[in-house]
Design a protein around this motif. Structure first.
Motif, PDB file in Angstrom:
ATOM      1  N   UNK A   1      37.834  52.511  38.849  1.00 31.55           N
ATOM      2  CA  UNK A   1      38.970  52.648  37.458  1.00 31.55           C
ATOM      3  C   UNK A   1      40.320  51.913  38.148  1.00 31.55           C
ATOM      4  N   UNK A   2      40.924  51.303  37.291  1.00 34.30           N
ATOM      5  CA  UNK A   2      42.161  50.801  37.483  1.00 34.30           C
ATOM      6  C   UNK A   2      42.349  49.597  38.387  1.00 34.30           C
ATOM      7  N   UNK A   3      40.901  48.844  38.290  1.00 32.68           N
ATOM      8  CA  UNK A   3      40.936  47.436  39.230  1.00 32.68           C
ATOM      9  C   UNK A   3      40.349  46.444  38.160  1.00 32.68           C
ATOM     10  N   UNK A   4      40.832  45.423  38.552  1.00 33.05           N
ATOM     11  CA  UNK A   4      40.300  44.097  37.460  1.00 33.05           C
ATOM     12  C   UNK A   4      40.681  42.852  38.364  1.00 33.05           C
ATOM     13  N   UNK A   5      40.054  42.001  37.654  1.00 31.22           N
ATOM     14  CA  UNK A   5      40.433  40.390  38.484  1.00 31.22           C
ATOM     15  C   UNK A   5      39.239  39.969  39.264  1.00 31.22           C
ATOM     16  N   UNK A   6      39.179  38.809  39.964  1.00 34.03           N
ATOM     17  CA  UNK A   6      38.327  38.187  40.678  1.00 34.03           C
ATOM     18  C   UNK A   6      37.957  38.975  41.748  1.00 34.03           C
ATOM     19  N   UNK A   7      39.061  39.283  42.504  1.00 35.63           N
ATOM     20  CA  UNK A   7      38.443  40.185  43.527  1.00 35.63           C
ATOM     21  C   UNK A   7      39.347  41.557  43.299  1.00 35.63           C
TER      22      UNK A   7
ATOM     23  N   UNK B   1      44.729  29.658  44.577  1.00 34.27           N
ATOM     24  CA  UNK B   1      43.490  29.183  45.127  1.00 34.27           C
ATOM     25  C   UNK B   1      42.337  29.296  44.290  1.00 34.27           C
ATOM     26  N   UNK B   2      41.412  28.623  44.971  1.00 37.34           N
ATOM     27  CA  UNK B   2      40.218  28.407  44.077  1.00 37.34           C
ATOM     28  C   UNK B   2      39.214  29.562  45.134  1.00 37.34           C
ATOM     29  N   UNK B   3      38.408  30.089  44.260  1.00 39.25           N
ATOM     30  CA  UNK B   3      37.565  31.256  44.962  1.00 39.25           C
ATOM     31  C   UNK B   3      36.297  31.005  44.691  1.00 39.25           C
ATOM     32  N   UNK B   4      35.180  30.983  45.599  1.00 38.95           N
ATOM     33  CA  UNK B   4      33.861  30.815  45.501  1.00 38.95           C
ATOM     34  C   UNK B   4      33.361  31.994  44.761  1.00 38.95           C
ATOM     35  N   UNK B   5      32.585  31.577  43.609  1.00 34.79           N
ATOM     36  CA  UNK B   5      32.189  32.833  42.924  1.00 34.79           C
ATOM     37  C   UNK B   5      30.863  33.090  43.525  1.00 34.79           C
ATOM     38  N   UNK B   6      30.179  34.178  43.095  1.00 27.72           N
ATOM     39  CA  UNK B   6      30.417  35.316  42.008  1.00 27.72           C
ATOM     40  C   UNK B   6      31.738  36.190  42.477  1.00 27.72           C
ATOM     41  N   UNK B   7      32.280  36.518  41.243  1.00 28.78           N
ATOM     42  CA  UNK B   7      33.508  37.517  41.533  1.00 28.78           C
ATOM     43  C   UNK B   7      33.009  38.926  41.567  1.00 28.78           C
TER      44      UNK B   7
END
Length: 562
Positions: free
Chosen positions: A59-65, A47-53
């Protein structure tokens, strides 16, 4: 619907949640909104996500959401004998301790910690043999007992930190590979992990020479008022040093009431680490007999009051009946340790620290905040006790807000406020480098040494790392705060033979300003987990000299004999 994060930032800035924007909340024909996102779809980029991310703070979390999990930080990563839960080790059966390094039985050789010699602990089956084998374990003096404190003084600070880069020296990316941080307070973690894994560690307090109190004070420093249980208001008057010092006092009571070791020397064989800008100035009077480790060696010979322009660290307001009347640092018993520096392999590979005088055309170099006369400079007159401002007024090589250079600006002297992208390279091309305070200590001494540059120390009566045990006159220059205007005259009076001699000394001791023992521990874990060795790991594994940890061990033993 998945609630994936609560505060969103990105390259476009922050979302203003006070204004209705249904595109961010529900989406539109082109983009998914936050409330309709599915983490799996985001991760698979369906899917496409409306930024900002998302700003993945935890700790232990990464990614767009924050949809991509990773390993989180734990002390020694639980020695691979447990599962790390955001700072807390859940040890597997047969192991215990803050980092799952203490066996509750004698495990197979491949699983034994390094401080438990394999040749001294053959496989045994009955309890009698286990006891006899354990009594023959060979260790190396001095022996240090590391207290296993309640979680509220240690791992809860790691679990509760509200920004994952706070108070730790490493994190892990989405592939669980090591990410080293630039956090100067990381020295506390490096020393703690090194002690737990060292042959100098003992779990038998009766045979210990020293006792280390592993209070993670840097976590309090960086999390000030970020959580309800870490508020500095009320009694503590907004002073984070007072608040953290009171935790030290609680730990003192815990140790005294639950262990027999404090009273045998009135705490003189105990060790505490006060990592923040003003060091142990705010230590409660009950623990002052102990050895204080810090980055700020203010003997109070000249600067008898707080030296910071940052109010939350000002210890002048701490009640004297609570603090007592001790200095910030006593060179007869205390030790200044180097700050943590990112273990960058490239300066080592490029051998920048070994440049000779002929390859260092810049006479003097300092690059850092120079105060209110420059754009984005600290506005407080008391910042750096006014020392950096004096340096800039005399030798500033970058125009200030008024377009003026320093009164004595010359081509081979660099004093600039705008951080250079070639900072380390420029240090390595300089003969002398400035070591001046910030709000208390700064990392400039380490920068100079690691780049092979001769430190020029401008802070009266304030010791730098290991100054009470190393021959500082052989590799540094001290310039009195009131004599800054004569700095260049002083440096030019040092002949080439003396310069060559000092550069040679710096080349011989720079590893003492690193924590490569702790970095090597992580390199070994990475190889076991991922079967890989990154460049930083191979370079650090090649180092053989004494680092800050081994220097600390030697110094602590020698100071105790005086």
């Amino acid at each position: 619907m998945s609630m994936l994060c609560g505060l969103f930032r990105g390259n476009t800035g922050e979302i203003d949640w006070t204004k209705a924007d249904t595109d961010y909340i529900y989406g539109n024909k082109s983009y998914q909104g936050w409330c309709n996102l599915d983490a799996e779809d985001v991760h698979d980029k369906n899917i496409r996500v409306k930024l900002p991310q998302c700003d993945c703070k935890y700790d232990g979390q990464w990614g767009v959401v924050c949809e991509s999990p990773s390993e989180s930080f734990c002390i020694n990563q639980c020695n691979l004998n447990g599962i790390c839960h955001q700072g807390f080790c859940a040890c597997r059966k047969g192991w215990y301790g803050v980092d799952c390094s203490v066996p509750s039985y004698l495990p197979p050789p491949v699983q034994r910690p390094k401080w438990l010699p394999q040749e001294a602990a053959p496989d045994v089956s009955d309890e009698t043999n286990r006891i006899s084998v354990a009594s023959n374990i060979m260790k190396k003096r001095p022996l240090v007992y590391v207290y296993d404190l309640p979680a509220e003084f240690t791992t809860q600070f790691l679990q509760g930190r509200h920004f994952k880069f706070e108070c730790v020296n490493r994190l892990y990316d989405v592939d669980n590979a090591t990410i080293w941080t630039e956090n100067l307070y990381g020295a506390g973690i490096a020393l703690y992990e090194s002690l737990l894994a060292s042959e100098h560690r003992t779990t038998n307090g009766d045979e210990a020479d020293f006792f280390y109190v592993p209070f993670l004070q840097a976590c309090i420093v960086e999390q000030g008022d970020a959580a309800p249980h870490l508020t500095f208001q009320g009694k503590y008057m907004g002073l984070r040093q007072y608040f953290a010092g009171d935790y030290s006092k609680q730990i003192y009571f815990h140790i005294q009431q639950n262990y027999p070791y404090w009273n045998r020397s009135a705490g003189r064989d105990h060790i505490w680490f006060f990592p923040w800008d003003e060091g142990a100035c705010s230590a409660p009077k009950e623990i002052w007999n102990s050895m204080m480790l810090s980055h700020w060696g203010n003997t109070n010979a000249k600067h008898k009051a707080s030296t910071t322009a940052y109010r939350a660290d000002n210890w002048d307001l701490i009640p004297p009946e609570w603090r007592g009347d001790h200095p910030c640092y006593d060179p007869a018993k205390d030790l200044v340790l180097p700050a943590w520096k990112f273990p960058d392999p490239y300066p080592i590979v490029q051998n920048l620290s070994s440049r000779h005088r002929q390859d260092r055309p810049t006479l003097f170099y300092f690059n850092g905040n120079l105060g209110s006369a420059y754009d984005n400079g600290r506005p407080e007159p008391g910042y750096s006790m006014g020392i950096r401002q004096k340096l800039a007024a005399e030798f500033g090589s970058q125009p200030n807000k008024k377009g003026l250079l320093g009164r004595q600006a010359v081509d081979d002297v660099v004093v600039q406020a705008q951080r250079s992208p070639q900072y380390k390279l420029e240090l390595s091309k300089s003969r002398f480098c400035g070591v001046l305070p910030g709000d208390g200590w700064s990392g400039r001494m380490e920068d100079s040494i690691l780049s092979g540059c001769i430190p020029v120390i401008i802070q009266d009566g304030i010791h730098l790392p290991f100054e009470n045990v190393l021959d500082y006159e052989s590799f540094t220059v001290r310039v009195a705060e009131d004599n800054i205007h004569n700095l260049i005259t002083i440096l030019k009076a040092i002949n080439e033979a003396q310069v060559d001699s000092m550069l040679a000394v710096v080349r011989g001791l720079w590893q003492r300003f690193t924590y490569h023992y702790a970095v090597k521990l992580e390199a070994n874990r990475q190889k076991l987990k991922l079967n890989k060795e990154d460049l930083w790991a191979s370079v650090q594994n090649s180092l053989t000299g004494d680092d800050a940890f081994s220097t600390f061990i030697h110094v602590r033993f020698s100071l105790s004999d005086q």
